[in-house]
Motif scaffolding. Structure first.
Motif, short mmCIF file in Angstrom:
data_model
loop_
_atom_site.label_atom_id
_atom_site.label_comp_id
_atom_site.label_asym_id
_atom_site.label_seq_id
_atom_site.Cartn_x
_atom_site.Cartn_y
_atom_site.Cartn_z
N ILE A 18 101.73 -50.38 -25.64
CA ILE A 18 100.51 -50.00 -24.90
C ILE A 18 99.30 -50.37 -25.76
CG2 ILE A 18 99.22 -48.03 -23.93
CD1 ILE A 18 101.92 -46.63 -23.55
N VAL A 19 98.22 -50.81 -25.12
CA VAL A 19 96.99 -51.02 -25.89
C VAL A 19 95.99 -49.92 -25.54
CG1 VAL A 19 97.22 -53.50 -26.22
CG2 VAL A 19 96.07 -52.65 -24.17
N ASP A 20 95.26 -49.48 -26.56
CA ASP A 20 94.26 -48.44 -26.35
C ASP A 20 93.15 -48.59 -27.40
OD1 ASP A 20 94.32 -45.43 -24.81
OD2 ASP A 20 92.90 -45.69 -26.47
N THR A 21 91.92 -48.37 -26.94
CA THR A 21 90.76 -48.55 -27.83
C THR A 21 90.56 -47.38 -28.80
OG1 THR A 21 89.45 -47.61 -26.05
CG2 THR A 21 89.40 -50.00 -26.25
N THR A 22 91.22 -46.24 -28.54
CA THR A 22 91.04 -45.06 -29.40
C THR A 22 91.76 -45.27 -30.72
OG1 THR A 22 91.15 -43.77 -27.36
CG2 THR A 22 91.16 -42.54 -29.42
N ILE A 23 90.99 -45.31 -31.80
CA ILE A 23 91.58 -45.66 -33.10
C ILE A 23 92.69 -44.70 -33.51
CG2 ILE A 23 91.04 -45.85 -35.60
CD1 ILE A 23 88.32 -47.07 -34.59
N ASN A 24 92.48 -43.40 -33.29
CA ASN A 24 93.52 -42.48 -33.75
C ASN A 24 94.73 -42.36 -32.82
OD1 ASN A 24 91.99 -41.15 -31.97
ND2 ASN A 24 91.81 -39.25 -33.13
N LYS A 25 94.79 -43.19 -31.77
CA LYS A 25 96.05 -43.29 -31.00
C LYS A 25 96.82 -44.53 -31.48
CE LYS A 25 94.39 -41.11 -26.72
NZ LYS A 25 94.02 -41.33 -25.31
N GLN A 26 96.08 -45.48 -32.04
CA GLN A 26 96.70 -46.77 -32.42
C GLN A 26 97.73 -46.60 -33.53
OE1 GLN A 26 93.24 -49.14 -33.29
NE2 GLN A 26 92.59 -49.14 -31.16
N ASN A 27 98.77 -47.43 -33.47
CA ASN A 27 99.88 -47.42 -34.43
C ASN A 27 100.71 -46.15 -34.35
OD1 ASN A 27 99.18 -49.96 -35.44
ND2 ASN A 27 97.53 -48.99 -36.60
N LYS A 28 100.54 -45.40 -33.28
CA LYS A 28 101.40 -44.23 -33.06
C LYS A 28 102.29 -44.53 -31.84
CE LYS A 28 98.28 -40.98 -35.20
NZ LYS A 28 97.14 -40.13 -34.96
N ILE A 76 105.93 -56.29 -20.08
CA ILE A 76 104.92 -55.44 -19.44
C ILE A 76 104.22 -54.65 -20.55
CG2 ILE A 76 104.41 -53.65 -17.73
CD1 ILE A 76 107.12 -54.29 -16.42
N VAL A 77 102.90 -54.68 -20.51
CA VAL A 77 102.12 -53.97 -21.51
C VAL A 77 101.45 -52.79 -20.79
CG1 VAL A 77 99.98 -54.24 -22.81
CG2 VAL A 77 101.74 -55.97 -22.98
N GLY A 78 101.26 -51.68 -21.48
CA GLY A 78 100.51 -50.57 -20.89
C GLY A 78 99.03 -50.72 -21.26
N TYR A 79 98.14 -50.37 -20.35
CA TYR A 79 96.70 -50.48 -20.64
C TYR A 79 96.10 -49.08 -20.58
CZ TYR A 79 92.26 -53.01 -20.85
OH TYR A 79 91.05 -53.54 -21.25
N GLY A 80 95.85 -48.50 -21.76
CA GLY A 80 95.31 -47.14 -21.86
C GLY A 80 96.42 -46.13 -22.06
N ALA A 81 96.49 -45.57 -23.29
CA ALA A 81 97.50 -44.52 -23.57
C ALA A 81 96.91 -43.17 -23.18
CB ALA A 81 97.87 -44.54 -25.05
N THR A 82 96.67 -43.01 -21.88
CA THR A 82 96.05 -41.78 -21.39
C THR A 82 97.05 -40.62 -21.43
OG1 THR A 82 96.74 -42.36 -19.17
CG2 THR A 82 94.51 -42.97 -19.78
N TYR A 83 96.50 -39.41 -21.41
CA TYR A 83 97.36 -38.24 -21.32
C TYR A 83 98.11 -38.27 -19.98
CZ TYR A 83 94.61 -36.34 -25.20
OH TYR A 83 94.00 -36.14 -26.41
N LYS A 84 97.33 -38.68 -18.94
CA LYS A 84 97.93 -38.73 -17.60
C LYS A 84 99.20 -39.58 -17.59
CE LYS A 84 94.03 -40.25 -15.69
NZ LYS A 84 93.00 -39.82 -16.66
N LYS A 99 94.92 -56.62 -31.07
CA LYS A 99 96.27 -57.07 -31.47
C LYS A 99 97.19 -57.27 -30.28
CE LYS A 99 96.85 -55.79 -36.23
NZ LYS A 99 96.96 -54.57 -37.02
N GLY A 100 97.04 -56.42 -29.27
CA GLY A 100 98.05 -56.41 -28.21
C GLY A 100 97.64 -57.02 -26.88
N PHE A 101 96.35 -57.39 -26.77
CA PHE A 101 95.91 -57.88 -25.45
C PHE A 101 94.93 -59.04 -25.64
CE2 PHE A 101 94.28 -57.47 -21.06
CZ PHE A 101 95.47 -57.20 -20.40
N ASN A 102 95.39 -60.08 -26.29
CA ASN A 102 94.52 -61.25 -26.46
C ASN A 102 95.14 -62.47 -25.77
OD1 ASN A 102 96.28 -62.62 -28.34
ND2 ASN A 102 95.65 -61.07 -29.82
N ASN A 103 94.31 -63.48 -25.58
CA ASN A 103 94.72 -64.67 -24.81
C ASN A 103 95.98 -65.33 -25.34
OD1 ASN A 103 92.56 -64.29 -23.25
ND2 ASN A 103 91.24 -65.74 -24.36
N LYS A 104 96.11 -65.31 -26.66
CA LYS A 104 97.23 -66.03 -27.29
C LYS A 104 98.58 -65.45 -26.89
CE LYS A 104 94.59 -66.96 -31.38
NZ LYS A 104 94.25 -66.12 -32.52
N LEU A 105 98.60 -64.19 -26.49
CA LEU A 105 99.88 -63.51 -26.23
C LEU A 105 100.46 -63.86 -24.86
CD1 LEU A 105 98.83 -60.07 -27.68
CD2 LEU A 105 100.54 -61.59 -28.66
#
Ligand code: TYD
Length: 407
Positions: free
Chosen positions: A327-337, A301-309, A351-357
């Motif tokens: 989790i995948v998120d488009t915000t660069i400064n959340k990535q790799n954290k 299971i992958v998370g979509y959007g590392a929201t505060y909520k 990296k985390g949400f492409n067809n190959k996965l």
């Protein structure tokens, strides 16, 4: 009198994404108890324990308002509407983030206030005078002396973040012109009750407003609510238009209509909030069941959007990296954290949400962008992928029911 109606347990600072998970970092992670109260006198819904603003709004603040196309369009619309109301514009924004709203204004006509220094730097560089400070009466005096009174004061997703509302309104009363408007928008408690979106409660949301509560608040400051709108943004928001009591503005019919709606739905009674708390407990159990079932069939299971909520959901429902792989998120400064409290790794969507996965399940942390995301990820759904959401009811969204969800 403040009455507790909901306990969401031990929670972290939602904006505190961790760079690594070593012992020292984990030992220093800050937690507090998230309990929600209803004030039977003012009808205001607030956290029991406020987290110090300096702990949340500092130079590490991650959210970038301009990274959302939906929000950029939203700010464009409201700024056009406000600009039409005045010949000469003197505008102040409280909580300007990275300038998503003020970018629609002439640099000379706007003053911005933003306590997160990393964000204030961005708008100062763009040429907008930005005070890297928390809004309060003292700052309103300083700005008034230097730049005069304002006819547009705007604030989005900020006023609900301020524990001491008295400071906000004293400052507004001080700097607002007699024909000026204070326009602000924040998540709406009525939407939270309707959507069971308990994840609108987190450290930053010191209060969630109703019109009933706001009417009680403003009357102490020579201010009146002249109009009100319900918005779709952030999962359901409310926008208030406030002026001086003595201003030329007449109170619009919308105000009475919304007040009637809130009273009809018992937003003035503690019992309504207690019933909501019961639904929240059920929602937790149902979501856990769905995730456990998927996991027991050996699916990722992958998370979509590392929201505060979603921090509230993960920590309240005891969801960690054993349940959500990453989790995948488009915000660069959340990535790799890593997410606060739940310690789930955040990756870029590339990296985390492409067809190959060959991902089959994604938890919709950014449920407030449900339509936008479902449309964007239609190929994923057509290839057998599903989303899990908890709003308003925990359920799975797949090819069979996606059209209903987009409508
Ligand atoms: P936001 O709406 O600001 O919610 P909160 O206030 O609870 O943090 O955050 C949305 C997050 O979702 C933001 O980090 C960006 C991310 N996101 C994606 O990763 N992909 C998308 O397609 C969208 C719409 C958002």
């Amino acid at each position: 009198m403040k009455k507790i109606f909901l306990n969401l347990g031990r929670q972290p600072i939602t904006n505190s994404f961790l760079k690594k998970l070593d012992k020292k970092t984990l030992a220093n992670e800050f937690f507090y108890n998230l309990k929600i109260t209803f004030d039977t006198n003012t009808k205001l819904v607030s956290l029991l324990n406020f987290v110090k603003p300096e702990k949340m709004f500092n130079e590490k603040y991650a959210h970038r308002a301009s990274s959302s196309l939906t929000m950029m369009n939203h700010f464009k619309k409201i700024s056009l509407k406000l600009k039409k109301k005045f010949k000469e514009i003197r505008c102040l924004e409280i909580g300007s983030n990275d300038g998503a709203f003020i970018r629609n204004f002439n640099k000379k006509s706007v003053i911005a206030v933003e306590p997160c220094k990393n964000l204030a730097v961005i708008t100062n560089k763009l040429g907008y005078t930005t005070y890297p400070k928390f809004w309060n009466f003292e700052l309103s005096e300083k700005i008034k002396k230097k730049h005069g009174k304002m006819n547009i004061i705007f604030s989005s997703n900020t006023i609900s973040h301020v524990p001491k509302l008295d400071e906000i309104f004293k400052g507004i009363e001080n700097i607002l012109k007699d024909d000026g408007l204070f326009v602000f928008e924040d998540p709406y408690i009525y939407s939270v009750l309707k959507n069971n979106s308990y994840d609108q409660f987190y450290d930053e949301h010191a209060h969630l407003f109703s019109l009933l509560a706001m009417k009680n608040i403003v009357k102490s400051y020579n201010l009146k609510i002249v109009n009100v709108e319900k918005l779709d943004t952030h999962g359901g928001s409310i926008r208030f238009y406030i002026s001086k009591i003595s201003s030329k503005y007449k109170v619009q019919k919308n105000v009475k209509k919304m007040l009637d709606l809130e009273i009809k739905n018992n937003l003035n009674h503690l019992k309504t909030y207690k019933l909501f708390a019961t639904r929240v407990k059920k929602s937790k159990i149902k979501l856990q069941k769905i995730l456990n079932k998927i996991k027991s069939s050996n699916n990722k299971i992958v998370g979509y959007g590392a929201t505060y909520k979603s921090a509230t959901v993960y920590n309240y429902c005891n969801i960690n990296a054993k349940k959500i792989n990453y989790i995948v998120d488009t915000t660069i400064n959340k990535q790799n954290k890593f997410t606060p409290g739940s310690h789930i790794k955040i990756k870029s969507p590339e990296k985390g949400f492409n067809n190959k996965l060959n991902i089959k399940f994604a938890f919709l942390g950014a449920w407030n962008f449900k339509r936008e995301i479902l449309k964007k990820e239609m190929n994923y759904i057509k290839n057998g992928g599903a989303f899990i959401t908890h709003v308003p009811e925990p359920r799975i969204i797949n090819l069979k029911n996606v059209n209903k969800e987009i409508r």
